[in-house]
Scaffold this active site. Structure first.
Site, PDB file in Angstrom:
ATOM      1  N   PHE A  14     -70.950 -25.130  -3.398  1.00  0.00           N
ATOM      2  CA  PHE A  14     -72.339 -25.564  -3.613  1.00  0.00           C
ATOM      3  C   PHE A  14     -73.123 -24.598  -4.535  1.00  0.00           C
ATOM      4  N   LEU A  38     -60.198 -23.717  -3.757  1.00  0.00           N
ATOM      5  CA  LEU A  38     -60.353 -25.151  -3.462  1.00  0.00           C
ATOM      6  C   LEU A  38     -59.997 -25.443  -2.000  1.00  0.00           C
ATOM      7  N   THR A 128     -76.360 -13.231   2.794  1.00  0.00           N
ATOM      8  CA  THR A 128     -77.217 -14.204   3.469  1.00  0.00           C
ATOM      9  C   THR A 128     -78.243 -13.526   4.375  1.00  0.00           C
ATOM     10  N   ASP A 129     -79.344 -14.230   4.620  1.00  0.00           N
ATOM     11  CA  ASP A 129     -80.356 -13.720   5.563  1.00  0.00           C
ATOM     12  C   ASP A 129     -79.802 -13.660   6.995  1.00  0.00           C
ATOM     13  N   GLU A 130     -78.700 -14.391   7.239  1.00  0.00           N
ATOM     14  CA  GLU A 130     -78.166 -14.440   8.613  1.00  0.00           C
ATOM     15  C   GLU A 130     -77.656 -13.086   9.090  1.00  0.00           C
ATOM     16  N   TYR A 156     -69.547 -16.206  11.632  1.00  0.00           N
ATOM     17  CA  TYR A 156     -69.864 -16.293  10.194  1.00  0.00           C
ATOM     18  C   TYR A 156     -70.747 -15.122   9.767  1.00  0.00           C
ATOM     19  N   LYS A 160     -70.039 -11.881   7.230  1.00  0.00           N
ATOM     20  CA  LYS A 160     -70.832 -11.609   6.019  1.00  0.00           C
ATOM     21  C   LYS A 160     -71.418 -10.182   6.089  1.00  0.00           C
ATOM     22  N   PRO A 211     -77.742 -36.155  14.098  1.00  0.00           N
ATOM     23  CA  PRO A 211     -77.605 -35.212  15.221  1.00  0.00           C
ATOM     24  C   PRO A 211     -78.461 -33.961  15.056  1.00  0.00           C
ATOM     25  N   VAL A 212     -79.524 -33.862  15.837  1.00  0.00           N
ATOM     26  CA  VAL A 212     -80.393 -32.672  15.771  1.00  0.00           C
ATOM     27  C   VAL A 212     -80.048 -31.776  16.957  1.00  0.00           C
ATOM     28  N   ASP A 278     -77.056 -28.070  21.930  1.00  0.00           N
ATOM     29  CA  ASP A 278     -77.386 -27.028  20.952  1.00  0.00           C
ATOM     30  C   ASP A 278     -76.127 -26.303  20.456  1.00  0.00           C
ATOM     31  N   GLY A 281     -75.169 -19.894  20.514  1.00  0.00           N
ATOM     32  CA  GLY A 281     -75.738 -18.698  19.867  1.00  0.00           C
ATOM     33  C   GLY A 281     -76.731 -19.029  18.759  1.00  0.00           C
TER      34      GLY A 281
HETATM   35  P1  NAD Z   1     -69.558 -23.459   0.037  1.00  0.00           P
HETATM   36  O1  NAD Z   1     -68.833 -23.508   1.353  1.00  0.00           O
HETATM   37  O2  NAD Z   1     -70.205 -24.684  -0.478  1.00  0.00           O
HETATM   38  O3  NAD Z   1     -68.543 -22.943  -1.098  1.00  0.00           O
HETATM   39  C1  NAD Z   1     -67.636 -21.912  -0.884  1.00  0.00           C
HETATM   40  C2  NAD Z   1     -66.616 -21.938  -2.037  1.00  0.00           C
HETATM   41  O4  NAD Z   1     -65.726 -20.834  -1.842  1.00  0.00           O
HETATM   42  C3  NAD Z   1     -65.754 -23.208  -2.074  1.00  0.00           C
HETATM   43  O5  NAD Z   1     -65.627 -23.663  -3.386  1.00  0.00           O
HETATM   44  C4  NAD Z   1     -64.404 -22.747  -1.542  1.00  0.00           C
HETATM   45  O6  NAD Z   1     -63.305 -23.477  -2.067  1.00  0.00           O
HETATM   46  C5  NAD Z   1     -64.386 -21.295  -1.984  1.00  0.00           C
HETATM   47  N1  NAD Z   1     -63.519 -20.464  -1.144  1.00  0.00           N
HETATM   48  C6  NAD Z   1     -63.476 -20.407   0.211  1.00  0.00           C
HETATM   49  N2  NAD Z   1     -62.521 -19.551   0.612  1.00  0.00           N
HETATM   50  C7  NAD Z   1     -61.966 -19.043  -0.517  1.00  0.00           C
HETATM   51  C8  NAD Z   1     -60.946 -18.084  -0.761  1.00  0.00           C
HETATM   52  N3  NAD Z   1     -60.279 -17.494   0.254  1.00  0.00           N
HETATM   53  N4  NAD Z   1     -60.635 -17.773  -2.023  1.00  0.00           N
HETATM   54  C9  NAD Z   1     -61.291 -18.370  -3.069  1.00  0.00           C
HETATM   55  N5  NAD Z   1     -62.247 -19.292  -2.900  1.00  0.00           N
HETATM   56  C10 NAD Z   1     -62.588 -19.617  -1.640  1.00  0.00           C
HETATM   57  O7  NAD Z   1     -70.581 -22.267   0.196  1.00  0.00           O
HETATM   58  P2  NAD Z   1     -72.063 -22.095  -0.423  1.00  0.00           P
HETATM   59  O8  NAD Z   1     -73.025 -22.728   0.494  1.00  0.00           O
HETATM   60  O9  NAD Z   1     -72.034 -22.440  -1.848  1.00  0.00           O
HETATM   61  O10 NAD Z   1     -72.229 -20.514  -0.275  1.00  0.00           O
HETATM   62  C11 NAD Z   1     -71.814 -19.638  -1.311  1.00  0.00           C
HETATM   63  C12 NAD Z   1     -72.105 -18.217  -0.905  1.00  0.00           C
HETATM   64  O11 NAD Z   1     -73.498 -18.058  -0.654  1.00  0.00           O
HETATM   65  C13 NAD Z   1     -71.408 -17.796   0.407  1.00  0.00           C
HETATM   66  O12 NAD Z   1     -70.968 -16.477   0.255  1.00  0.00           O
HETATM   67  C14 NAD Z   1     -72.493 -17.891   1.454  1.00  0.00           C
HETATM   68  O13 NAD Z   1     -72.269 -16.967   2.496  1.00  0.00           O
HETATM   69  C15 NAD Z   1     -73.721 -17.538   0.636  1.00  0.00           C
HETATM   70  N6  NAD Z   1     -75.009 -18.115   1.094  1.00  0.00           N
HETATM   71  C16 NAD Z   1     -75.127 -19.457   1.295  1.00  0.00           C
HETATM   72  C17 NAD Z   1     -76.372 -19.997   1.651  1.00  0.00           C
HETATM   73  C18 NAD Z   1     -76.575 -21.478   1.846  1.00  0.00           C
HETATM   74  O14 NAD Z   1     -77.658 -21.889   2.241  1.00  0.00           O
HETATM   75  N7  NAD Z   1     -75.596 -22.328   1.569  1.00  0.00           N
HETATM   76  C19 NAD Z   1     -77.471 -19.139   1.799  1.00  0.00           C
HETATM   77  C20 NAD Z   1     -77.301 -17.763   1.593  1.00  0.00           C
HETATM   78  C21 NAD Z   1     -76.066 -17.275   1.217  1.00  0.00           C
HETATM   79  O1  TDX Z   2     -75.779 -31.448  12.512  1.00  0.00           O
HETATM   80  C1  TDX Z   2     -76.582 -30.503  12.463  1.00  0.00           C
HETATM   81  N1  TDX Z   2     -77.715 -30.542  13.221  1.00  0.00           N
HETATM   82  C2  TDX Z   2     -78.623 -29.537  13.259  1.00  0.00           C
HETATM   83  O2  TDX Z   2     -79.631 -29.605  13.971  1.00  0.00           O
HETATM   84  C3  TDX Z   2     -76.369 -29.343  11.625  1.00  0.00           C
HETATM   85  C4  TDX Z   2     -75.141 -29.246  10.749  1.00  0.00           C
HETATM   86  C5  TDX Z   2     -77.307 -28.332  11.657  1.00  0.00           C
HETATM   87  N2  TDX Z   2     -78.396 -28.405  12.466  1.00  0.00           N
HETATM   88  C6  TDX Z   2     -79.364 -27.273  12.484  1.00  0.00           C
HETATM   89  C7  TDX Z   2     -78.737 -25.911  12.697  1.00  0.00           C
HETATM   90  C8  TDX Z   2     -79.659 -24.995  11.931  1.00  0.00           C
HETATM   91  O3  TDX Z   2     -80.753 -24.622  12.738  1.00  0.00           O
HETATM   92  O4  TDX Z   2     -79.960 -27.204  11.178  1.00  0.00           O
HETATM   93  C9  TDX Z   2     -80.170 -25.850  10.773  1.00  0.00           C
HETATM   94  C10 TDX Z   2     -79.427 -25.615   9.477  1.00  0.00           C
HETATM   95  O5  TDX Z   2     -78.043 -25.681   9.763  1.00  0.00           O
HETATM   96  P1  TDX Z   2     -76.929 -25.462   8.644  1.00  0.00           P
HETATM   97  O6  TDX Z   2     -77.173 -26.418   7.531  1.00  0.00           O
HETATM   98  O7  TDX Z   2     -75.598 -25.466   9.329  1.00  0.00           O
HETATM   99  O8  TDX Z   2     -77.303 -24.023   8.080  1.00  0.00           O
HETATM  100  P2  TDX Z   2     -77.451 -22.576   8.784  1.00  0.00           P
HETATM  101  O9  TDX Z   2     -76.690 -22.500  10.051  1.00  0.00           O
HETATM  102  O10 TDX Z   2     -78.919 -22.258   8.839  1.00  0.00           O
HETATM  103  O11 TDX Z   2     -76.707 -21.657   7.688  1.00  0.00           O
HETATM  104  C11 TDX Z   2     -76.966 -21.867   6.281  1.00  0.00           C
HETATM  105  O12 TDX Z   2     -77.880 -20.927   5.772  1.00  0.00           O
HETATM  106  C12 TDX Z   2     -77.454 -19.605   5.611  1.00  0.00           C
HETATM  107  C13 TDX Z   2     -75.670 -21.824   5.462  1.00  0.00           C
HETATM  108  O13 TDX Z   2     -74.742 -22.763   5.986  1.00  0.00           O
HETATM  109  C14 TDX Z   2     -75.080 -20.450   5.438  1.00  0.00           C
HETATM  110  O14 TDX Z   2     -73.929 -20.415   4.618  1.00  0.00           O
HETATM  111  C15 TDX Z   2     -76.134 -19.505   4.883  1.00  0.00           C
HETATM  112  O15 TDX Z   2     -75.671 -18.186   4.924  1.00  0.00           O
END
Ligand code: NAD
Ligand code: TDX
Length: 343
Positions: A14, A38, A128-130, A156, A160, A211-212, A278, A281
């Site tokens: 993404f 991939l 990540t902020d997590e 997760y 990180k 699903p919330v 829920d 954690g």
């Molecule tokens: P994503 O899951 O959409 O994409 C992850 C990509 O990494 C995929 O293309 C996957 O094929 C690749 N990948 C996974 N394991 C691999 C491996 N062993 N070797 C090579 N490639 C591999 O993730 P995203 O949401 O795009 O997140 C990208 C980065 O940003 C992550 O490090 C995540 O922790 C961080 N991040 C995400 C968010 C968010 O809201 N999505 C927020 C803050 C930080």
């Molecule tokens: O089906 C669902 N129902 C629901 O209520 C899902 C998938 C999520 N949720 C809730 C859980 C969280 O409070 O929505 C919120 C967002 O959930 P996610 O989209 O799974 O994100 P989150 O757990 O906040 O983590 C995301 O932000 C930080 C990214 O997936 C991480 O990669 C990033 O580091």
């Protein structure tokens, strides 16, 4: 003139995919080499528009494959590496933590070792902020700053945080030129439909239950993905070596309000909402203080949530084949396993 080479790991995902598009659009003097294993989350359709760009190369490779990574470094001699590659979904980390340690911690170490061995001008870790854990709902005055102690909740976020500590250790011990960004929740095009916003859009369009988790009052701080890409670009250009930068939009929202907004945008009824068990954690609230990146680098988010969510909903409507391939493939089994007995 030789072009600067940047290795982008996880560029078929993404945020990495959006970053590849951002960089190729903005710079003609950069070569982007995307390294991606991939996994289920990587999708070459995301990179299809740039596959024939002469400034772009795709390499299918796992970041834990040390000899493969070293071979690529030998070939490419990159100046910069930006590490997006990760297992990124909290719910999957609760089901199967092992692969999170392998990719997120050990994979990061392989990349750091490659940078030490072959030399690098910058290693950037996308974090990540997590890693800061969560904040209570009744203390809206509290925010995560770069000095907030790491206090993780899920496998997760623990993986990180482990990676962040390794990156900082390689800077202190080996003088590796590193930077780290810790961003809040992203949304926008190419977001995998297991995550909240695209999952709710896809389910609503199919008139399936939404699903919330829990009471739906958990708070996330949402940022449009292009704003995150601009922040990383800026950190590469002007960020100080060895520093951590928080990235967030001061855009906190309860999950339930996001879900209602999506239903409204799609003209679907709120009766589709189902409160389910829920997440274990489950972090209550994330809230980033982005003062440092603003004052040092001049970064501010450009896309307001009201506009970003409309753009995102429109993208999913205009790009149905992209996500329909996913939700009808192996992801369908995951969905059944995770939500089957909840809905
Ligand atoms: P994503 O899951 O959409 O994409 C992850 C990509 O990494 C995929 O293309 C996957 O094929 C690749 N990948 C996974 N394991 C691999 C491996 N062993 N070797 C090579 N490639 C591999 O993730 P995203 O949401 O795009 O997140 C990208 C980065 O940003 C992550 O490090 C995540 O922790 C961080 N991040 C995400 C968010 C968010 O809201 N999505 C927020 C803050 C930080
Ligand atoms: O089906 C669902 N129902 C629901 O209520 C899902 C998938 C999520 N949720 C809730 C859980 C969280 O409070 O929505 C919120 C967002 O959930 P996610 O989209 O799974 O994100 P989150 O757990 O906040 O983590 C995301 O932000 C930080 C990214 O997936 C991480 O990669 C990033 O580091």
């Amino acid at each position: 003139m030789t072009k600067k080479t940047i290795i982008v790991t996880g560029g078929a995902g993404f945020i990495g995919g959006n970053f590849v598009h951002h960089m190729l659009k903005k710079y003609s003097d950069y070569r982007i080499v995307c390294l991606d294993a991939l996994t289920y989350a990587g999708n070459l359709e995301t990179l299809e528009p740039v596959m024939k760009n002469p400034n772009f190369r795709f390499v299918k490779l796992d970041i834990t494959d040390r000899s493969g990574v070293y071979k690529l470094f030998e070939e490419e001699r990159p100046e910069v590496l930006v590490n997006f590659a990760a297992e990124s979904h909290v719910d999957r980390s609760i089901e199967n933590p092992g692969v999170f340690v392998s990719t997120n911690v050990m994979g990061t170490q392989v990349l750091l070792d490659a940078c030490r061995k072959f030399g690098i001008l910058r290693y950037h870790q996308v974090s990540t902020d997590e890693v800061y854990g969560d904040l209570p709902l009744d203390r809206p005055d509290l925010f995560f700053t770069e000095t907030t102690p790491l206090h993780t909740s899920s496998p997760y976020s623990a993986s990180k945080a482990g990676a962040d500590l390794l990156v900082l250790a390689y800077h202190r011990t080996f003088k590796l030129p590193v930077t780290i960004s810790r961003c809040s929740n992203n949304y926008g095009p190419y977001h995998f439909p297991e995550k909240l916003i695209p999952l709710m859009i896809a389910n609503a369009l199919a008139d399936k239950p939404l699903p919330v988790y829990g009471d739906g009052m958990n708070v996330r701080d949402w940022l449009y993905v292009e704003d995150h890409c601009r922040a990383i670009d800026l950190i590469l250009e002007k960020g100080r070596i060895g520093e951590v930068y928080n990235v967030g939009g001061h855009n906190e929202m309860h999950n339930i309000d996001i879900v209602k907004l999506i239903l409204k945008a799609l003209g679907k009824p709120e009766s589709l909402i189902h409160f389910v068990k829920d997440r274990a954690g489950h972090d209550r609230r994330y809230a980033i203080d982005p003062a440092k990146i603003h004052s040092e680098l001049g970064w501010l988010p450009e896309t307001k949530f009201a506009d970003g969510i409309q753009k995102t909903v429109k993208w999913y409507l205009d790009n149905k084949p992209w996500w329909e391939h996913i939700v009808t493939g192996e992801y369908a089994d995951y969905y059944k396993k995770m939500y089957g007995d909840k809905l």
